[in-house]
Design a protein around this motif. Structure first.
Motif: not given
Length: 508
Positions: A407-409, A411, A413, A415
């Motif tokens: 997953d990534w984040s 702002n 985020s 998956t």
């Protein structure tokens, strides 16, 4: 008065001469029209051996030819096979103008064309019956349709002695090998109860009764009597109580017995297999059967090149075996020899297996994030891709590991989908400095599947988002920013212009 002879008188003598010649010719022994129509036919037969064993496959070559001087267009070739030859088939082919039937089954009786120096050849294939004893005698003949000046070569015979075979399942049971015979007698005790050390004859002229015992003493011999194979053996027979020493009695069991000339085979689904177990072990598997004398031994051999040379697998004398101590990621080639108790050997075709490689270990330092730009504009999308070390490893070796983007984040985020693609497109609406974080999941190949180990690795990338409307706009949101940056851009041209004006005045 003299009269002139008339015409008839003049012709009387010549006509008499012609008539006399005709009578002489008619009364002479007539020359036979076929005096010169003679041929010299001959025939040969061979199977290339001097002895056979019951159960053998044999091949005979029969050739009939004509030495002339006249062709024979209606000769006959005949060969009646003895009953101890079974499943006979034959093919025929001519040479130098000779012609014959192309194929047939059983006996041969064929009308052939044999020109001068022509020939016909038959190839006969058959099996020696399992009960065959004595001698195998096969005779072939050729008969001419015109006179033959040498009939002595019109018949030929091939004679082979029949050797004792390997015999299985006699009565009593056992395996025979020529005159060296291993006999296993049944077991009986008082009132038929099994009792080790006591032996019973299942077929004999005088089998022991209940309460009696017999001990095998040997030797065992075979004799050929009236076409049957007789098994001769001696036992000592007496009463159970006290075991009296009755003089040995000769018992006989007679055949004919089945002769085992068939190699072992494999039941369906049990043919030899080789399968890698690890980076240093290969499993060898098979299961052979032999319905006559039974399987006696296995012998695995291996090579590191196709076709050999082969070396015995250490300890590989069982149907199933693990070949250990092998090189990593290396192909090995195997053959198997299976021998039955009658000495028949089955050698299999080559099979192979490749040892596994060493497990691949993923390195977190090789996990990466790739951005399409580090300075996107607010409100406009930018793209990034995450790549985990070994993420494309399909697995297959126990202990393999790989990092897979999870997953990534930033702002917002998100998956990544299972199996990829490990990429995303992001729109950040407000100018400022942001940090993109990607979580990589460590997986391990175990029991035929990728499994989550619970370990993760996080990689980060920083980026600055530009204002969308004007350089004077100051970022109001985000996770950081340089609010003075727009003013610097505005004031820089004014400062440059003022410096230029000041330089001119000084020059004046």
């Amino acid at each position: 008065m003299n009269r002139k002879p008339d015409l008839l008188t003049k012709l009387r003598k010549p006509l008499s001469l012609v008539l006399a010649c005709a009578l002489a010719f008619a009364s002479a022994p007539a020359a036979i029209a076929g005096d010169n129509d003679i041929a010299d036919l001959s025939i040969t037969i061979t199977n290339g051996v001097a002895s056979v064993t019951p159960g053998d496959n044999v091949t005979y070559t029969i050739t009939a030819s004509n030495a002339g001087p006249v062709a024979d267009t209606g000769a006959t070739v005949a060969c009646t096979l003895p009953s101890m030859l079974t499943n006979a088939t034959w093919t025929g082919v001519g040479a130098n103008g000779g012609t014959c039937a192309a194929a047939g089954m059983g006996d041969i009786s064929d009308t052939v064309n044999l020109p001068v120096n022509g020939s016909v050849t038959y190839t006969v294939s058959a099996s020696v019956d399992l009960t065959a004893v004595g001698a195998l005698i096969v005779t072939a003949n050729v008969s001419a349709s015109i006179p033959d000046n040498n009939p002595s070569n019109n018949s030929t015979t091939d004679i082979d002695s029949i050797m004792p075979g390997l015999i299985a399942n006699p009565m009593p049971t056992g395996v025979w090998q020529n005159t060296d015979i291993l006999v296993t007698l049944g077991v009986v005790g008082i009132e038929g109860q099994p009792d080790s050390g006591q032996y019973a004859l299942t077929q004999s002229s005088a089998a022991p009764g209940a309460g009696e015992y017999v001990d095998y003493t040997g030797p065992v011999t075979i004799s050929d009597e009236s076409g049957f194979n007789y098994l001769h053996y001696q036992v000592a027979q007496g009463q159970e109580q006290g075991r009296g020493q009755t003089p040995p009695t000769l018992y006989e069991a007679f055949g004919p017995y089945q002769i085992d000339k068939t190699a072992p085979n494999f039941s369906q689904g049990y043919a030899p297999e080789a399968m890698a177990l690890s980076h240093s072990e290969i499993s060898l598997y098979s299961w052979a059967t032999d319905g006559l004398s039974g399987v006696a031994s296995y012998r695995w051999q291996y090579a590191q090149t196709p076709g050999g040379p082969y070396t015995d697998v250490p300890g590989g004398d069982t149907d199933t075996y693990t070949h250990a101590g092998l090189a990593t990621n290396t192909t090995y080639y195997y053959i198997l020899h299976v021998t039955d108790n009658a000495g028949n050997v089955l050698t299999t075709g080559e099979i192979s297996a490749t040892t596994l490689r060493e497990p691949d270990e993923a390195d977190a330092d090789n996990n990466t994030i790739t951005l399409s730009t580090f300075n996107p504009t607010a409100g406009e999308p930018f793209n990034f891709t995450a790549a985990g070390d070994g993420q494309n490893n399909a697995g297959g070796v126990e202990g393999d590991t790989r990092f897979v983007p999870q997953d990534w984040s930033v702002n917002p985020s998100g998956t990544f989908p299972l199996g990829g693609p490990y990429a995303a497109s992001v729109v950040l609406s407000a100018p400022g400095t942001y940090t993109l974080r990607v979580v990589f999941r460590l997986e391990q190949w175990s029991d035929g599947a990728w499994r989550d180990t619970g370990t993760t690795d996080v990689k980060s990338a920083s980026l600055y988002v530009w204002a969308e409307e004007s350089i004077l706009d100051v970022p109001q949101t985000g996770d950081g920013g340089a609010r003075w940056f727009g003013w610097v851009l505005l004031c820089a041209p004014l400062a440059i212009a003022a410096a230029a004006l000041l330089r001119r005045r000084r020059a004046a």
